[in-house]
Design an enzyme around this catalytic site. Structure first.
Site, PDB file in Angstrom:
ATOM      1  N   LYS A 135      -7.744  12.738   3.435  1.00 17.59           N
ATOM      2  CA  LYS A 135      -7.978  11.335   3.051  1.00 17.59           C
ATOM      3  C   LYS A 135      -6.974  10.399   3.719  1.00 17.59           C
ATOM      4  O   LYS A 135      -7.341   9.411   4.336  1.00 17.59           O
ATOM      5  CB  LYS A 135      -7.874  11.199   1.528  1.00 17.59           C
ATOM      6  N   ASN A 136      -5.677  10.726   3.584  1.00 19.24           N
ATOM      7  CA  ASN A 136      -4.656   9.783   4.028  1.00 19.24           C
ATOM      8  C   ASN A 136      -4.560   9.686   5.545  1.00 19.24           C
ATOM      9  O   ASN A 136      -3.997   8.727   6.069  1.00 19.24           O
ATOM     10  CB  ASN A 136      -3.302  10.134   3.403  1.00 19.24           C
ATOM     11  N   CYS A 189       0.876  -1.375  -8.196  1.00 24.74           N
ATOM     12  CA  CYS A 189      -0.179  -0.410  -8.470  1.00 24.74           C
ATOM     13  C   CYS A 189       0.316   0.523  -9.554  1.00 24.74           C
ATOM     14  O   CYS A 189       1.466   0.425  -9.987  1.00 24.74           O
ATOM     15  CB  CYS A 189      -0.603   0.332  -7.220  1.00 24.74           C
ATOM     16  N   ARG A 218       5.698  -0.593  -5.084  1.00 19.90           N
ATOM     17  CA  ARG A 218       5.269  -0.339  -3.705  1.00 19.90           C
ATOM     18  C   ARG A 218       5.259  -1.573  -2.796  1.00 19.90           C
ATOM     19  O   ARG A 218       4.199  -2.078  -2.416  1.00 19.90           O
ATOM     20  CB  ARG A 218       3.903   0.352  -3.698  1.00 19.90           C
ATOM     21  N   PRO A 219       6.430  -2.058  -2.412  1.00 20.95           N
ATOM     22  CA  PRO A 219       6.510  -3.238  -1.542  1.00 20.95           C
ATOM     23  C   PRO A 219       6.013  -2.953  -0.115  1.00 20.95           C
ATOM     24  O   PRO A 219       5.828  -1.800   0.264  1.00 20.95           O
ATOM     25  CB  PRO A 219       8.006  -3.560  -1.528  1.00 20.95           C
ATOM     26  N   VAL A 220       5.835  -4.033   0.672  1.00 23.36           N
ATOM     27  CA  VAL A 220       5.436  -3.871   2.081  1.00 23.36           C
ATOM     28  C   VAL A 220       6.459  -4.517   3.008  1.00 23.36           C
ATOM     29  O   VAL A 220       6.152  -4.884   4.142  1.00 23.36           O
ATOM     30  CB  VAL A 220       4.017  -4.447   2.363  1.00 23.36           C
ATOM     31  N   ASP A 254       2.727  13.794  -3.934  1.00 29.27           N
ATOM     32  CA  ASP A 254       1.299  13.890  -4.252  1.00 29.27           C
ATOM     33  C   ASP A 254       0.915  15.232  -4.884  1.00 29.27           C
ATOM     34  O   ASP A 254      -0.246  15.428  -5.258  1.00 29.27           O
ATOM     35  CB  ASP A 254       0.454  13.651  -2.987  1.00 29.27           C
ATOM     36  N   ARG A 273     -11.573   9.067  -5.873  1.00 32.05           N
ATOM     37  CA  ARG A 273     -10.900   8.397  -4.751  1.00 32.05           C
ATOM     38  C   ARG A 273     -10.397   9.416  -3.743  1.00 32.05           C
ATOM     39  O   ARG A 273     -10.291   9.121  -2.559  1.00 32.05           O
ATOM     40  CB  ARG A 273      -9.688   7.590  -5.243  1.00 32.05           C
TER      41      ARG A 273
HETATM   42  N1  EPU Z   1       8.442   1.361   0.485  1.00 28.38           N
HETATM   43  C1  EPU Z   1       9.238   0.251   0.580  1.00 28.38           C
HETATM   44  N2  EPU Z   1       8.890  -0.725   1.483  1.00 28.38           N
HETATM   45  C2  EPU Z   1       7.797  -0.634   2.278  1.00 28.38           C
HETATM   46  C3  EPU Z   1       6.992   0.526   2.181  1.00 28.38           C
HETATM   47  C4  EPU Z   1       7.336   1.512   1.282  1.00 28.38           C
HETATM   48  O1  EPU Z   1      10.231   0.121  -0.134  1.00 28.38           O
HETATM   49  O2  EPU Z   1       7.538  -1.567   3.054  1.00 28.38           O
HETATM   50  C5  EPU Z   1       8.794   2.433  -0.474  1.00 28.38           C
HETATM   51  C6  EPU Z   1       7.706   2.665  -1.530  1.00 28.38           C
HETATM   52  O3  EPU Z   1       7.820   1.751  -2.596  1.00 28.38           O
HETATM   53  C7  EPU Z   1       7.950   4.074  -1.936  1.00 28.38           C
HETATM   54  C8  EPU Z   1       8.445   4.730  -0.643  1.00 28.38           C
HETATM   55  O4  EPU Z   1       8.854   3.659   0.208  1.00 28.38           O
HETATM   56  O5  EPU Z   1       8.961   4.155  -2.904  1.00 28.38           O
HETATM   57  C9  EPU Z   1       7.419   5.565   0.088  1.00 28.38           C
HETATM   58  O6  EPU Z   1       6.233   4.808   0.265  1.00 28.38           O
HETATM   59  P1  EPU Z   1       5.273   5.037   1.519  1.00 28.38           P
HETATM   60  O7  EPU Z   1       5.183   3.760   2.281  1.00 28.38           O
HETATM   61  O8  EPU Z   1       5.698   6.257   2.224  1.00 28.38           O
HETATM   62  O9  EPU Z   1       3.876   5.308   0.791  1.00 28.38           O
HETATM   63  P2  EPU Z   1       2.455   4.805   1.252  1.00 28.38           P
HETATM   64  O10 EPU Z   1       2.349   4.796   2.713  1.00 28.38           O
HETATM   65  O11 EPU Z   1       2.113   3.552   0.515  1.00 28.38           O
HETATM   66  C10 EPU Z   1       1.399   7.171   1.396  1.00 28.38           C
HETATM   67  C11 EPU Z   1       0.202   7.858   0.811  1.00 28.38           C
HETATM   68  C12 EPU Z   1       0.476   8.146  -0.657  1.00 28.38           C
HETATM   69  C13 EPU Z   1       1.714   9.030  -0.756  1.00 28.38           C
HETATM   70  C14 EPU Z   1       2.893   8.337  -0.077  1.00 28.38           C
HETATM   71  C15 EPU Z   1       4.151   9.172  -0.056  1.00 28.38           C
HETATM   72  C16 EPU Z   1      -1.600   6.946   2.137  1.00 28.38           C
HETATM   73  C17 EPU Z   1      -2.821   6.111   2.217  1.00 28.38           C
HETATM   74  N3  EPU Z   1      -0.972   6.992   0.963  1.00 28.38           N
HETATM   75  O12 EPU Z   1       1.554   5.964   0.669  1.00 28.38           O
HETATM   76  O13 EPU Z   1      -0.660   8.848  -1.146  1.00 28.38           O
HETATM   77  O14 EPU Z   1       2.017   9.266  -2.103  1.00 28.38           O
HETATM   78  O15 EPU Z   1       2.545   8.009   1.279  1.00 28.38           O
HETATM   79  O16 EPU Z   1       3.924  10.373   0.599  1.00 28.38           O
HETATM   80  O17 EPU Z   1      -1.226   7.584   3.104  1.00 28.38           O
HETATM   81  C18 EPU Z   1      -2.170   9.600  -2.783  1.00 28.38           C
HETATM   82  O18 EPU Z   1      -2.835  10.094  -1.862  1.00 28.38           O
HETATM   83  O19 EPU Z   1      -2.374   9.859  -4.000  1.00 28.38           O
HETATM   84  C19 EPU Z   1      -1.078   8.684  -2.450  1.00 28.38           C
HETATM   85  C20 EPU Z   1      -0.547   7.832  -3.329  1.00 28.38           C
END
Ligand code: EPU
Length: 423
Positions: free
Chosen positions: A22-23, A117, A122-124, A307, A401
């Site tokens: 999926k991811n 969420c 989960r900031p960007v 996960d 999902r």
């Molecule tokens: N974070 C920040 N700033 C950012 C981005 C992330 O502080 O700009 C923090 C997040 O808040 C979190 C950490 O960094 O504490 C890791 O977040 P990451 O960005 O790695 O997560 P993601 O890309 O949003 C993906 C998967 C998730 C999985 C995480 C961690 C996808 C679509 N989603 O999320 O999958 O848990 O990586 O491995 O790839 C799931 O499939 O159930 C799922 C939630």
């Protein structure tokens, strides 16, 4: 809304195939927006999140053609709108990653901020910092990120403050069309990032180092069409392996890559499972034994994935001994714990709700349960499989999902499970 009704107490036995990841698949859709020609993605899993992503591209006017085998062809050059709306981005954060590709290819884009969420804020910020470093002019307006660039983006040296999967993917794909070289440091190293880099390179990009903490991208002027097959879903495969171990069972996962599940395999061996692996299969046998409790800390790849944390807690619930599970990725990812305690588990949260101490009991008792996150929901299905009596898991659209035909796959392994529409 559908629910799953599970009669616990069966042992999972048999063979099944892991679906496409999926991811990984989710990121190929934004990546396809970079190309001037159609991109075809195969082994795409049939999941609600994929449908949401297709809907999002549809709302941009992008033509997406899907055949009966879930080969998906994306024609970026049919794009008509450059605004990704809140209702689609809020339901799935991965949609945010259309921002960079639209900006890099067409010079402008507007994408809603994803907001909070169920598993934490989960900031960007890392995504936005990366885009700004590549030369994007970014404005926030009414909950939307509006990004523009005159001419092409410019290669840059970027250091991520945290290990972010989505952030690494977003900036890596955006930089493929930037002028000159981009070096990304402190990158996440998940296998899905390598898969995305392979797809981008098939489209003519020049990305190297994916899967290490430094990724280098030599920007190119344009990307062409390509066909790419998505890797196997390691989290789905891991979920079934844990479910089989928790029920004392024996299963063979086909089309799964054991290299992507090394830590899980180690932990399941610690729990007492006999595991054999081949190039693309994993076989687990618990010989009908009760598992031994395992302890772990979630962390970025190659460490134990967040996960699979909820699913391991389900196994620890009925294991011999006490397991300590520490979550370091997301702030609010223990909602399954309260539901499992309602089923007779003995779990307490410590350390400001970052650590679950799971004291194994011999049996759980079936109960009506629900969760509002994908992995938490599937962990309740595992809890239902090892409980005495009936468990009803509500709100299973979360499971849909991320798990293709979950009840069919479990039924094939001998589970007594049914999907019913809510009355
Ligand atoms: N974070 C920040 N700033 C950012 C981005 C992330 O502080 O700009 C923090 C997040 O808040 C979190 C950490 O960094 O504490 C890791 O977040 P990451 O960005 O790695 O997560 P993601 O890309 O949003 C993906 C998967 C998730 C999985 C995480 C961690 C996808 C679509 N989603 O999320 O999958 O848990 O990586 O491995 O790839 C799931 O499939 O159930 C799922 C939630």
């Amino acid at each position: 809304m559908d629910r799953l009704i599970i009669q616990g107490g069966t042992t999972l036995r048999g063979e099944l195939r892991a679906s496409g990841a999926k991811n990984s698949a989710l990121m190929m859709f934004p990546a396809a927006l970079l190309a001037d020609e159609p991109v075809t993605i195969s082994n795409v899993p049939h999941l609600r999140d994929i449908t949401t992503m297709i809907e999002l591209l549809g709302s941009l006017g992008v033509e997406v053609v899907i055949d009966e085998k879930m080969n998906v062809e994306i024609h970026a050059n049919t794009i008509k709108q450059f605004r990704a709306p809140y209702d689609l981005v809020k339901t799935m954060r991965a949609s945010f990653n259309v921002l960079g590709p639209m900006l890099a290819h067409y010079g402008h884009a507007e994408v809603s901020l994803p907001g909070g969420c169920a598993i934490g804020p989960r900031p960007v910020d890392q995504h936005l910092r990366g885009l700004a470093a590549l030369g994007a002019q970014i404005e926030m307006d009414d909950g939307y990120v509006k990004a523009r660039v005159q001419g092409r983006l410019k290669g840059a040296h970027i250091f991520f403050d945290v290990s972010t999967v989505g952030g690494t993917e977003h900036i890596m794909m955006t930089a493929t069309l930037a002028e000159g070289e981009t070096v990304l440091e402190n990158c996440a190293r998940e296998p899905e990032i390598i898969d995305l880099a392979d797809c981008l390179n098939a489209m003519g990009a020049q990305v190297s180092g994916a899967g290490t903490d430094t990724i280098t991208i030599q920007g190119v002027e344009s990307l062409h069409g390509a066909s790419h097959r998505v890797i196997a879903d390691r989290v789905e495969a891991g979920t079934y392996l844990i479910a089989a171990a928790a029920t004392g069972g024996r299963i063979r996962m086909r089309d799964a890559n054991p290299d992507h599940l090394e830590v899980l395999i180690t932990k399941l061996r610690e729990a007492g499972a006999e595991i054999e692996t081949g190039e693309n299969w994993i076989e687990l046998d618990m010989h009908g034994e009760r598992p031994k409790a395992v302890s772990l800390v979630t962390a970025p790849y190659p460490a134990f994935p967040t996960d699979l944390q909820a699913q391991i807690i389900a196994l620890d619930c009925i294991a011999e001994g006490t397991g300590t599970i520490k979550e370091t990725i997301f702030e609010n990812r223990f909602m399954h714990v309260h539901e499992m305690n309602r089923m007779g588990a003995r779990i307490r949260l410590e350390g400001n709700n970052t650590t679950a101490i799971v004291e194994g009991v011999r049996k759980l008792k079936g109960a009506p349960v629900m969760a509002n996150d994908l992995r938490a929901s599937v962990s309740l299905v595992i809890a239902g499989l090892i409980a005495e009596g009936t468990t009803v898991v509500d709100r299973i659209y979360h499971i849909d999902r991320g798990y293709e035909q979950v009840e069919e796959k479990l039924k094939n392994l001998g589970a007594n499970i049914q999907r019913v529409a809510e009355p």
